[in-house]
Motif scaffolding. Structure first.
Motif, PDB file in Angstrom:
ATOM      1  N   UNK A  36      -7.388  -9.283   0.600  1.00  0.00           N
ATOM      2  CA  UNK A  36      -6.697  -9.556   1.863  1.00  0.00           C
ATOM      3  C   UNK A  36      -5.841  -8.350   2.215  1.00  0.00           C
ATOM      4  N   UNK A  37      -5.885  -7.932   3.449  1.00  0.00           N
ATOM      5  CA  UNK A  37      -4.989  -6.891   3.937  1.00  0.00           C
ATOM      6  C   UNK A  37      -4.061  -7.545   4.940  1.00  0.00           C
ATOM      7  N   UNK A  38      -2.804  -7.627   4.595  1.00  0.00           N
ATOM      8  CA  UNK A  38      -1.805  -8.267   5.465  1.00  0.00           C
ATOM      9  C   UNK A  38      -2.247  -9.655   5.896  1.00  0.00           C
ATOM     10  N   UNK A  39      -2.622 -10.475   4.918  1.00  0.00           N
ATOM     11  CA  UNK A  39      -3.010 -11.866   5.141  1.00  0.00           C
ATOM     12  C   UNK A  39      -4.262 -12.002   6.005  1.00  0.00           C
ATOM     13  N   UNK A  40      -4.980 -10.924   6.133  1.00  0.00           N
ATOM     14  CA  UNK A  40      -6.247 -11.016   6.859  1.00  0.00           C
ATOM     15  C   UNK A  40      -7.359 -11.095   5.817  1.00  0.00           C
ATOM     16  N   UNK A  41      -8.026 -12.218   5.768  1.00  0.00           N
ATOM     17  CA  UNK A  41      -8.946 -12.448   4.656  1.00  0.00           C
ATOM     18  C   UNK A  41     -10.387 -12.154   5.093  1.00  0.00           C
ATOM     19  N   UNK A  42     -11.288 -12.263   4.122  1.00  0.00           N
ATOM     20  CA  UNK A  42     -12.706 -12.084   4.420  1.00  0.00           C
ATOM     21  C   UNK A  42     -13.099 -10.631   4.567  1.00  0.00           C
TER      22      UNK A  42
ATOM     23  N   UNK B 161      -5.920  -0.175   7.891  1.00  0.00           N
ATOM     24  CA  UNK B 161      -4.476  -0.084   8.001  1.00  0.00           C
ATOM     25  C   UNK B 161      -3.868  -1.384   7.491  1.00  0.00           C
ATOM     26  N   UNK B 162      -2.768  -1.295   6.780  1.00  0.00           N
ATOM     27  CA  UNK B 162      -2.125  -2.511   6.290  1.00  0.00           C
ATOM     28  C   UNK B 162      -1.002  -2.182   5.353  1.00  0.00           C
ATOM     29  N   UNK B 163       0.009  -3.052   5.353  1.00  0.00           N
ATOM     30  CA  UNK B 163       1.158  -2.793   4.486  1.00  0.00           C
ATOM     31  C   UNK B 163       0.947  -3.392   3.120  1.00  0.00           C
ATOM     32  N   UNK B 164       0.295  -4.566   3.107  1.00  0.00           N
ATOM     33  CA  UNK B 164       0.133  -5.265   1.841  1.00  0.00           C
ATOM     34  C   UNK B 164      -1.350  -5.453   1.559  1.00  0.00           C
ATOM     35  N   UNK B 165      -1.656  -5.361   0.285  1.00  0.00           N
ATOM     36  CA  UNK B 165      -3.032  -5.631  -0.142  1.00  0.00           C
ATOM     37  C   UNK B 165      -2.939  -6.678  -1.225  1.00  0.00           C
TER      38      UNK B 165
ATOM     39  N   UNK C  29       0.846  -1.192   0.000  1.00  0.00           N
ATOM     40  CA  UNK C  29       0.000   0.000   0.000  1.00  0.00           C
ATOM     41  C   UNK C  29       0.882   1.244   0.000  1.00  0.00           C
ATOM     42  N   UNK C  30       0.385   2.304  -0.576  1.00  0.00           N
ATOM     43  CA  UNK C  30       1.203   3.501  -0.763  1.00  0.00           C
ATOM     44  C   UNK C  30       1.419   4.262   0.533  1.00  0.00           C
ATOM     45  N   UNK C  31       0.397   4.239   1.403  1.00  0.00           N
ATOM     46  CA  UNK C  31       0.465   5.119   2.571  1.00  0.00           C
ATOM     47  C   UNK C  31       0.356   4.378   3.887  1.00  0.00           C
ATOM     48  N   UNK C  32       0.259   3.075   3.832  1.00  0.00           N
ATOM     49  CA  UNK C  32       0.036   2.360   5.086  1.00  0.00           C
ATOM     50  C   UNK C  32      -1.431   2.182   5.419  1.00  0.00           C
ATOM     51  N   UNK C  33      -2.235   2.858   4.643  1.00  0.00           N
ATOM     52  CA  UNK C  33      -3.674   2.659   4.735  1.00  0.00           C
ATOM     53  C   UNK C  33      -4.188   2.351   3.337  1.00  0.00           C
ATOM     54  N   UNK C  34      -5.202   1.503   3.270  1.00  0.00           N
ATOM     55  CA  UNK C  34      -5.693   1.110   1.948  1.00  0.00           C
ATOM     56  C   UNK C  34      -6.566   2.228   1.388  1.00  0.00           C
TER      57      UNK C  34
END
Lengths: 449, 352
Positions: free
Chosen positions: A170-176, A184-188, A133-138
């Motif tokens: 998924x945001x940081x391997x958090x699914x659903x 908030x999340x580093x990866x999408x 993610x660009x800003x740490x938030x999606x």
């Protein structure tokens, strides 16, 4: 994924929204044996209210009313693909005009139409991408980026995407997650289901609709549409297979967590049973069709051998002593074809690992699912008891159009009412504009101090 | 539509070709487990056209009777265009209106044509009006005196046989009501075609001597009925005179009702100063009544008359202008006699 080639779908979407704002829409289910046209009246005010207040979207059905309905015999369609454009256009014109005539006291003419497409060898692909993610938030830009980062599936030459739906975010391997914006999340990461069909038959269909002076507001896969209306919401959530047994082909669509995850088609259908009867018992196909619908069955019992039914041979229709056969004999002709269909289905389901899906239920729908004993046969072959799925009840739908053979048409109405999120509903990823860059800087400054 | 393969029309088929055709037909019913042979003639190969080979046009003609049901493209387009409100309004409203307007404008612009049409319309109206169904059978006047009826007949002046369509009943009624003796009139046609005139005549109640010193007859509303050329015809009507007298005829009538005994002696009622009445009796007796409550004042006088024969006495003026302070004036002779009597009484003489 390439957003540029999805432009036609974007314009279809905008036409669909324009039609629901106007409150007039028609849906056309173009099948191999029948063409069904429903003229829908939508209440834009209610629709907007439901959109704002109701997250599940079920109350949207209150804004819908079927004011015109008509089914005509489909000519010039074989296995969902057009073989004679003139005839198909004529059938569409007939269906639309008569449905509009029925709708006339409540509605004028309809211009936008949502069409189902049941041919073209649908093939499901899945594709997956993960971005930082660009800003740490999606943000919406992140979603566009991850969708754009999905590698295009190898759909092959002469094939075209019909549906491309993000299935899982998924945001940081958090699914659903249903809506990750602002989280908030580093990866999408995103998993997408892409449905590809043959381009040629699809463009023939689009051309046919265009010849009838209609604006195309959407094309969906017919088995997807029947799944939308034959499966209840909980089934779509917990996982279900909707088996649409049509005239020209049998297809199934798999739903999980309210998303379509797979569509597969087998080129066996009710018409093949009819042609088996016609060839095996030397009968006219009209007579064979009639016998199939009146007396047909899949499981024979002892009483069936004593039931005699008229089965006139070709050329003997008016003879005084017509041939009579036992019902068991008819079942003996029908049964192998149905069994073969289910075998093929089972092979496909096993191949895809759908039978191992937990909580997966089978729903049979489509015209051929009305044959007595077919659920018994499905239980034997598929190993799980299916239910016969009737389409969702919507306001104004005539009783004659509420059988399992109309689930695709009703599903189209449901699709038009609540179009699912497709790839083309999202903006294409693009570099930050000057204003966006300034906003970003401001936001960063505010976050740092 | 797919062009038919020329092989289908070739006279002889080899065994190999036959097998291909069968597999082609079977491919419709079964999903091919192995890939389709590449050389199946799905599309016509560019074969040199043989004479007698199927032309697209010929094939199309053979297919025509098998067309499915459904509207033609033109019928479909027309019927859908008809559903557009704009198109329908244009065809049903604006176009006919425009045509009508155009024709009307052309006719109106052409003097000769307009004249001809007007003449024709007038002739038709005249012909209809002249029909015997619309003719007036006669005029029947009811109510009122004989003389008045003759006058009404003269005023209406409708000859039997006149078309009733040309008559204006309201106008006739106004003309009849303009006659003096007529209080109100109703004019109508009865179903047989007779013109019925019902008249209500005014009742003469007073004679009014007007500014030109002529006697006119009036009803109780003070409306002039006509000149009283012969006074003898209205012998028993009271005479009124003075400015503003006609407006207060009803007061005169109530005065007469209050005192019927004075009628034989009555000469006139005089309106004085447009506000009150003087009653003139014979023997030059004058009763001056107040502006308000004149009836009460007169009845007071009548009470005095009943009690003390007031009116039979030799009085010149009975002044009731201030009812609480009535005044009497004797006639000069009576006053003289009274003086003499008083003088005699003062002397001590006997009363005669």
């Amino acid at each position: 994924m390439n957003f540029a080639e999805l432009q036609p779908f974007r314009s279809m979407r905008s036409r669909l929204y324009a039609a629901s704002r106007k409150g007039r829409l028609a849906v056309l289910d173009i099948g191999s044996s029948k063409i069904t046209c429903l003229v829908l009246k939508l209440d834009p005010g209610l629709l907007e209210e439901a959109e704002r207040n109701d997250h599940l979207g079920t109350s949207r059905f209150g804004a819908l009313e079927v004011v015109g309905a008509r089914t005509v015999q489909s000519r010039g369609v074989r296995r969902g693909e057009i073989i004679d454009m003139d005839e198909v256009a004529r059938s569409i014109r007939l269906a639309l005009l008569t449905a509009e005539k029925m709708a006339a006291p409540k509605l004028g003419r309809v211009d936008q139409v949502v069409v189902s497409f049941s041919g073209g060898k649908p093939q499901s692909y899945s594709t997956h991408a993960r971005v930082e993610t660009e800003t740490g938030r999606v943000t919406e830009r992140d979603i566009s980026n991850v969708l754009g980062a999905c590698p295009p599936p190898p759909i092959g030459e002469g094939r075209q995407i019909l549906h491309a739906q993000p299935v899982e975010l998924e945001v940081d391997n958090h699914s659903g997650i249903t809506d990750p914006r602002g989280m908030e999340g580093k990866h999408l990461s995103c998993a997408m289901h892409v449905l590809a069909v043959d381009q040629r038959p699809l463009s023939n269909l689009i051309e046919c609709v265009r010849q009838c002076d209609l604006d195309l507001a959407g094309v969906t896969c017919a088995s997807y549409a029947s799944g939308l209306s034959a499966l209840v919401e909980d089934e779509q959530r917990t996982g279900a297979v909707c088996i649409d047994m049509g005239g020209g082909s049998t297809s199934f669509s798999v739903f999980l967590r309210d998303r379509l995850i797979c569509v597969e088609q087998i080129r066996f259908g009710g018409d093949h049973v009819t042609s088996d009867i016609a060839a095996g018992l030397l009968m006219r196909s009209a007579a064979a069709e009639r016998m199939k619908t009146l007396y047909g069955g899949v499981i024979s019992t002892g009483a069936d051998d004593r039931d005699l039914i008229d089965a006139p041979q070709i050329g003997e229709e008016d003879a005084p002593n017509r041939r009579q056969i036992s019902r068991g004999m008819l079942i003996g002709v029908i049964r192998p074809r149905i069994e073969e269909t289910f075998r093929h289905l089972r092979n496909r389901l096993v191949e895809m690992g759908i039978t191992e899906m937990p909580g997966c239920s089978f729903v049979l729908t489509g015209a051929a699912s009305q044959m007595p004993g077919i659920d018994e046969m499905a239980t034997r072959v598929l190993g799980r008891r299916p239910r016969i799925g009737r389409p969702l009840r919507i306001a104004g739908l005539p009783q004659s159009l509420s059988g399992p053979d109309y689930s695709a048409a009703v599903g189209l109405a449901s699709y038009a009412l609540r179009p699912p999120a497709e790839l083309w509903d999202f903006p294409a990823p693009r570099p930050l504009s000057a204003k966006g860059r300034a906003n970003e800087m401001l936001r960063w400054l505010r976050a740092s101090w | 539509m797919r062009p038919v393969s020329p092989r289908l029309t070739s006279p002889r088929l080899t065994r190999d070709e036959m097998r291909r055709l069968i597999s082609f037909a079977a491919a419709d019913n079964n999903r091919p487990s192995k890939p389709e042979p590449k050389d199946i003639p799905v599309v016509a190969k560019p074969v040199a056209a043989k004479p007698g080979a199927a032309k697209p046009g010929a094939v199309k003609k053979a297919r025509d009777p098998r067309k499915g049901p459904g509207p033609s493209k033109l019928a479909y387009r027309l019927s859908r265009a008809w559903k557009k409100p704009m198109v329908r309004n244009a065809a049903l409203v604006y176009l006919p209106l425009a045509l009508l307007g155009l024709i009307g404008w052309r006719v109106a612009a052409d003097d000769q044509m307009r004249g001809a049409i007007e003449a024709r319309v007038a002739a038709v109206i005249e012909r209809i009006a002249a029909r015997p169904e619309f003719a007036v059978r006669g005029v029947a006047v009811s109510g009122g005196s004989t003389g008045l009826r003759i006058d009404v007949h003269a005023v209406i002046g409708v000859e039997p046989g006149t078309s009733s369509l040309t008559l204006d009943v309201d106008d006739l009624r106004r003309r009849v009501e303009a006659l003096g003796p007529v209080e109100s009139a109703a004019v109508q046609f009865d179903p047989q075609g007779t013109l019925m005139v019902r008249v209500v005549e005014r009742v003469p109640v007073v004679l009014y001597r007007n500014a030109e010193n002529r006697l006119v007859v009036m009803d109780e509303g003070g409306v002039e009925i006509g000149p009283a050329s012969i006074r003898a015809n209205y012998r028993d009507l009271p005479v009124i005179l003075g400015d503003g007298a006609p407006e207060h005829v009803s007061e005169v009538l109530s005065l007469i009702e209050t005192a019927p005994e004075i009628v034989p002696r009555l000469r006139a009622f005089v309106r004085v100063g447009q506000r009150r009445w003087d009653v003139v009796l014979d023997r030059d007796m004058l009763i001056k009544l107040p502006a308000e409550n004149s009836t009460e004042a007169l009845s007071q006088i009548m009470a005095l008359h009943y009690a003390q024969d007031l009116l039979d006495r030799d009085l010149a003026v009975i002044d009731m202008r201030f009812p609480e302070r009535p005044a009497l004036r004797m006639s000069p002779e009576a006053a003289e006699t009274y003086q003499i009597r008083r003088a005699v009484a003062a002397i001590g003489g006997e009363e005669t």
